[in-house]
Design a protein around this motif. Structure first.
Motif, mmCIF file in Angstrom:
data_model
loop_
_atom_site.group_PDB
_atom_site.id
_atom_site.type_symbol
_atom_site.label_atom_id
_atom_site.label_comp_id
_atom_site.label_asym_id
_atom_site.label_seq_id
_atom_site.Cartn_x
_atom_site.Cartn_y
_atom_site.Cartn_z
ATOM 1 N N GLY A 141 -30.642 44.314 34.987
ATOM 2 C CA GLY A 141 -31.736 45.209 35.400
ATOM 3 C C GLY A 141 -32.694 44.543 36.382
ATOM 4 N N ALA A 142 -33.544 45.374 36.997
ATOM 5 C CA ALA A 142 -34.358 44.945 38.145
ATOM 6 C C ALA A 142 -35.325 43.800 37.816
ATOM 7 N N ASP A 143 -35.939 43.804 36.629
ATOM 8 C CA ASP A 143 -36.903 42.737 36.317
ATOM 9 C C ASP A 143 -36.226 41.372 36.247
ATOM 10 N N VAL A 144 -35.030 41.358 35.666
ATOM 11 C CA VAL A 144 -34.303 40.086 35.561
ATOM 12 C C VAL A 144 -33.842 39.643 36.958
ATOM 13 N N VAL A 145 -33.445 40.606 37.784
ATOM 14 C CA VAL A 145 -33.062 40.263 39.163
ATOM 15 C C VAL A 145 -34.259 39.631 39.877
ATOM 16 N N ASP A 146 -35.434 40.242 39.737
ATOM 17 C CA ASP A 146 -36.651 39.677 40.349
ATOM 18 C C ASP A 146 -36.914 38.266 39.836
ATOM 19 N N ALA A 147 -36.750 38.090 38.535
ATOM 20 C CA ALA A 147 -37.008 36.771 37.939
ATOM 21 C C ALA A 147 -36.048 35.729 38.508
ATOM 22 N N ALA A 148 -34.802 36.132 38.757
ATOM 23 C CA ALA A 148 -33.825 35.183 39.308
ATOM 24 C C ALA A 148 -34.256 34.724 40.705
ATOM 25 N N PHE A 149 -34.721 35.663 41.524
ATOM 26 C CA PHE A 149 -35.174 35.277 42.874
ATOM 27 C C PHE A 149 -36.438 34.424 42.793
ATOM 28 N N ALA A 150 -37.302 34.744 41.825
ATOM 29 C CA ALA A 150 -38.542 33.959 41.684
ATOM 30 C C ALA A 150 -38.214 32.527 41.259
ATOM 31 N N ALA A 151 -37.169 32.352 40.459
ATOM 32 C CA ALA A 151 -36.770 30.997 40.043
ATOM 33 C C ALA A 151 -36.073 30.271 41.187
ATOM 34 N N ALA A 152 -35.322 31.031 42.001
ATOM 35 C CA ALA A 152 -34.501 30.398 43.046
ATOM 36 C C ALA A 152 -35.350 29.774 44.156
ATOM 37 N N ALA A 153 -36.435 30.465 44.562
ATOM 38 C CA ALA A 153 -37.168 30.016 45.755
ATOM 39 C C ALA A 153 -37.745 28.597 45.605
ATOM 40 N N PRO A 154 -38.519 28.294 44.538
ATOM 41 C CA PRO A 154 -39.049 26.927 44.433
ATOM 42 C C PRO A 154 -37.945 25.889 44.222
ATOM 43 N N ALA A 155 -36.889 26.298 43.508
ATOM 44 C CA ALA A 155 -35.795 25.346 43.290
ATOM 45 C C ALA A 155 -35.148 24.995 44.626
ATOM 46 N N GLN A 156 -34.989 26.004 45.491
ATOM 47 C CA GLN A 156 -34.368 25.751 46.797
ATOM 48 C C GLN A 156 -35.237 24.814 47.634
ATOM 49 N N ARG A 157 -36.554 25.034 47.582
ATOM 50 C CA ARG A 157 -37.449 24.144 48.358
ATOM 51 C C ARG A 157 -37.350 22.710 47.836
ATOM 52 N N ALA A 158 -37.316 22.569 46.518
ATOM 53 C CA ALA A 158 -37.225 21.220 45.939
ATOM 54 C C ALA A 158 -35.899 20.566 46.324
ATOM 55 N N TRP A 159 -34.844 21.336 46.266
ATOM 56 C CA TRP A 159 -33.485 20.831 46.570
ATOM 57 C C TRP A 159 -33.392 20.384 48.022
ATOM 58 N N TRP A 160 -33.885 21.200 48.929
ATOM 59 C CA TRP A 160 -33.808 20.890 50.361
ATOM 60 C C TRP A 160 -34.749 19.727 50.691
ATOM 61 N N GLY A 218 -32.987 26.449 38.171
ATOM 62 C CA GLY A 218 -33.181 27.653 38.967
ATOM 63 C C GLY A 218 -32.491 27.605 40.323
ATOM 64 N N LEU A 219 -31.865 26.471 40.658
ATOM 65 C CA LEU A 219 -31.120 26.454 41.923
ATOM 66 C C LEU A 219 -29.900 27.386 41.816
ATOM 67 N N VAL A 220 -29.318 27.432 40.622
ATOM 68 C CA VAL A 220 -28.178 28.320 40.383
ATOM 69 C C VAL A 220 -28.553 29.292 39.264
ATOM 70 N N ASN A 221 -28.543 30.574 39.591
ATOM 71 C CA ASN A 221 -28.906 31.625 38.631
ATOM 72 C C ASN A 221 -27.735 32.599 38.533
ATOM 73 N N ILE A 222 -27.457 33.053 37.318
ATOM 74 C CA ILE A 222 -26.305 33.947 37.124
ATOM 75 C C ILE A 222 -26.796 35.246 36.476
ATOM 76 N N LEU A 223 -26.487 36.348 37.109
ATOM 77 C CA LEU A 223 -26.902 37.644 36.570
ATOM 78 C C LEU A 223 -25.751 38.270 35.784
ATOM 79 N N ALA A 224 -26.010 38.575 34.520
ATOM 80 C CA ALA A 224 -25.001 39.269 33.710
ATOM 81 C C ALA A 224 -25.267 40.758 33.844
ATOM 82 N N GLY A 225 -24.385 41.454 34.539
ATOM 83 C CA GLY A 225 -24.664 42.882 34.703
ATOM 84 C C GLY A 225 -23.643 43.592 35.558
ATOM 85 N N ALA A 226 -23.854 44.876 35.719
ATOM 86 C CA ALA A 226 -22.900 45.745 36.412
ATOM 87 C C ALA A 226 -23.153 45.757 37.920
ATOM 88 N N GLY A 227 -22.128 46.188 38.681
ATOM 89 C CA GLY A 227 -22.211 46.189 40.134
ATOM 90 C C GLY A 227 -23.223 47.162 40.714
#
Ligand code: NAD
Length: 510
Positions: free
Chosen positions: A58-77, A216-225
């Motif tokens: 669902g949409a809230d979890v999708v939002d949370a995944a992107f929110a986790a990804a952004a700072p992790a990506q900055r730290a990684w890079w 948070g660099l790698v996030n996996i969404l369990a859900g439908a297409g």
């Protein structure tokens, strides 16, 4: 009350060892989040009984995944390239450590033979090792521009990339896409198939706990297409979409990505031609033709689902192939002797049956197989015997459409030109092969068949070091090898003025 089986108990025990608190949900910032959408039920392909339930992200979890990804990506890079490489080696080490558990999890939940899943998990470790080695070798170039400038390029990550994968080789496909994406400096939001999410969540967990990997660099969404997957593609923070799946869904996803002004890479299906010339080593070609179509119960994008055989050897070849095929062990995924397990899901099982009966009604001859093997009927599993249809006509549905099951369509040809024309007579272009002892012919055919991968006197070898992807309706863009790093980066051009007294001009200079 759902009727959960001993396989369901074993699955839960495996999940307890492979996931945080054994819970099933989306992996976001290293934690498992329960979904907020509809209930989804995983079914055991080997007996048709439920394995476990989970809720669509669902949409809230999708939002949370992107929110986790952004700072992790900055730290990684922000880490050194060498440190990123070391962290990826650590992921590979953890995969090897957990390999027996991961292979069993995949065998139970996807219905794949354990002998296949063991090999595929080992390949996933190799993928992280291969790209770990690339991490500090990815760099730009200095361009000799005709001005007083130093001009150099920097391959830079996109940011957060969305990956969407199918059910036929879940952990393999997950590793195939995650490893190059993070090697190039990106964060990942990956949605595996709702039919087989577990092994990808487990892989994502190892990517989160490995030393040196930001959570948070790698996030996996369990859900439908159409719900979770579509929300991820359309998300405002998505920078690249990589899709592996059917042409039908791929077209929708590429269109949605374009509306979001985001590039896409599509790895789609195929109807690959396996061409046997009369001058081939026929014993090797008989073994190769079985491996080409029946590996993974035909649920393989590169499956050699069309056998083009030179007419002078057609009868002998099909007879030998049919007799060998009838002996391939079909059975339970966890039986080490099994070479063909069940079809992944009931819908696909029924689709395969419908396509085979349609072909027979259209005039094809059933040389072997055709439905569930007698001995497995009582299991309730989605077993489909390896099937050969001879006398198929080039324009028929069985010669044109992807079955994605253990069904081989045999088409005869007379000349090399005719073989090439037949091989190219579908809209797809994923793979192909030729069996011949004439070296000149082998290379002529390899050059003229429209396909992203071509084998000579073999079938189905793919490796993370070699580029992979489709021509035509099989998609665009390349996964694996150095080319995947190009696909997962965008190039920045930097201009540095070096003149002691530079002029300032309006308009373009150089
Ligand atoms: P599919 O296209 O039905 O689903 C693939 C994935 O897309 C799933 O995760 C699904 O949930 C998701 N999805 C579906 N509709 C979506 C939408 N509108 N928005 C976002 N996500 C959506 O394919 P499948 O049945 O799971 O897999 C079989 C297909 O995959 C076959 O055609 C096969 O050839 C292809 N495949 C291709 C490759 C390759 O590398 N070329 C590899 C494996 C499988």
């Amino acid at each position: 009350m759902a009727d959960f089986s001993p396989a369901a108990d074993r699955l839960r025990a495996l999940l307890a060892e492979l996931l945080p608190a054994g819970a099933v949900g989306s992996l976001v910032g290293g934690e498992i989040l329960p979904g907020t959408g509809e209930k989804l039920t995983l079914v055991n392909p080997a007996d048709g009984r439920p394995l476990l339930d989970f809720a669509d992200a669902g949409a809230d979890v999708v939002d949370a995944a992107f929110a986790a990804a952004a700072p992790a990506q900055r730290a990684w890079w922000g880490m050194t390239a060498a440190a990123r490489g070391r962290a990826m080696w650590e992921v590979a080490r953890l995969i090897r450590e957990k390999a027996p558990l991961l292979a069993e999890l995949e065998a139970i939940s996807a219905g794949k033979p354990i002998r296949d899943t063991r090999g595929e998990v080992a390949k996933v470790a190799e993928m992280f090792e291969y790209y770990a080695g690339w991490a500090d070798k990815l760099h730009g170039e200095v361009i000799p521009v005709p001005t007083s400038h130093l001009n150099y390029t920097r391959p830079e990550p996109f940011g957060t990339v969305v990956q969407i994968t199918p059910w036929n080789a879940p952990i393999f496909t997950g590793g195939w896409q995650i490893a190059p994406a993070i090697c190039a400096g990106n964060a990942v939001v990956l949605k595996p198939s709702e039919l087989t999410p577990l092994s990808t969540i487990a892989l994502g967990h190892l990517c989160n706990v490995a030393e040196g990997m930001p959570k948070g660099l790698v996030n996996i969404l369990a859900g439908a297409g159409p719900s979770t997957g579509a929300q991820a593609v359309a998300h405002r923070e998505t920078r690249l979409v990589v899709f592996v799946g059917s042409a039908q869904a791929g077209a929708q996803i590429a269109a949605a990505a374009a509306r979001n002004i985001v590039p896409s890479i599509l790895e789609l299906g195929g109807k690959s031609a396996n061409i046997v010339f009369a001058d081939a080593d026929l014993s090797r070609a008989v073994a190769g033709a079985q491996a080409a179509i029946f590996g993974g119960a035909g649920q393989s994008c590169v499956a050699g689902s069309r056998l083009l055989v030179q007419r002078s050897v057609q009868a002998e070849f099909v007879d030998r192939l049919a007799r060998a095929t009838a002996r391939i062990p079909v059975g339970a995924p966890l039986d080490p002797a099994t070479q063909i397990g069940p079809i992944n899901n009931r819908r696909q099982f029924e689709k395969i049956g419908g396509m085979v009966s349609g072909a027979v009604e259209a005039g094809a001859r059933l040389a072997t197989g055709g439905g569930c093997p007698e001995a497995l009927r009582e299991t309730g599993g989605f077993f489909f015997a390896p099937t050969i249809l001879d006398g198929v006509t080039p324009a028929s549905a069985i010669a044109q459409e992807e079955v994605f099951g253990p069904v081989l369509a045999v088409l005869p040809f007379d000349t090399e030109e005719e073989a090439i024309a037949l091989a190219n007579a579908t809209p797809y272009g994923l793979a192909g092969a030729a069996w011949t002892q004439d070296v000149g012919r082998a290379h002529r055919v390899a050059a003229q068949v429209r396909a992203g991968t071509f084998w000579i006197n073999g079938y189905k070898t793919i490796n993370v070091a070699s580029p992979f992807g489709g021509f035509g309706r099989s998609g665009f863009g390349r996964s694996s090898g150095r080319e995947a790093l190009m696909a997962y980066t965008q190039t920045k051009s930097v201009w540095v003025e070096t003149a002691a007294e530079p002029g300032v001009a309006f308009g373009y200079v150089g």
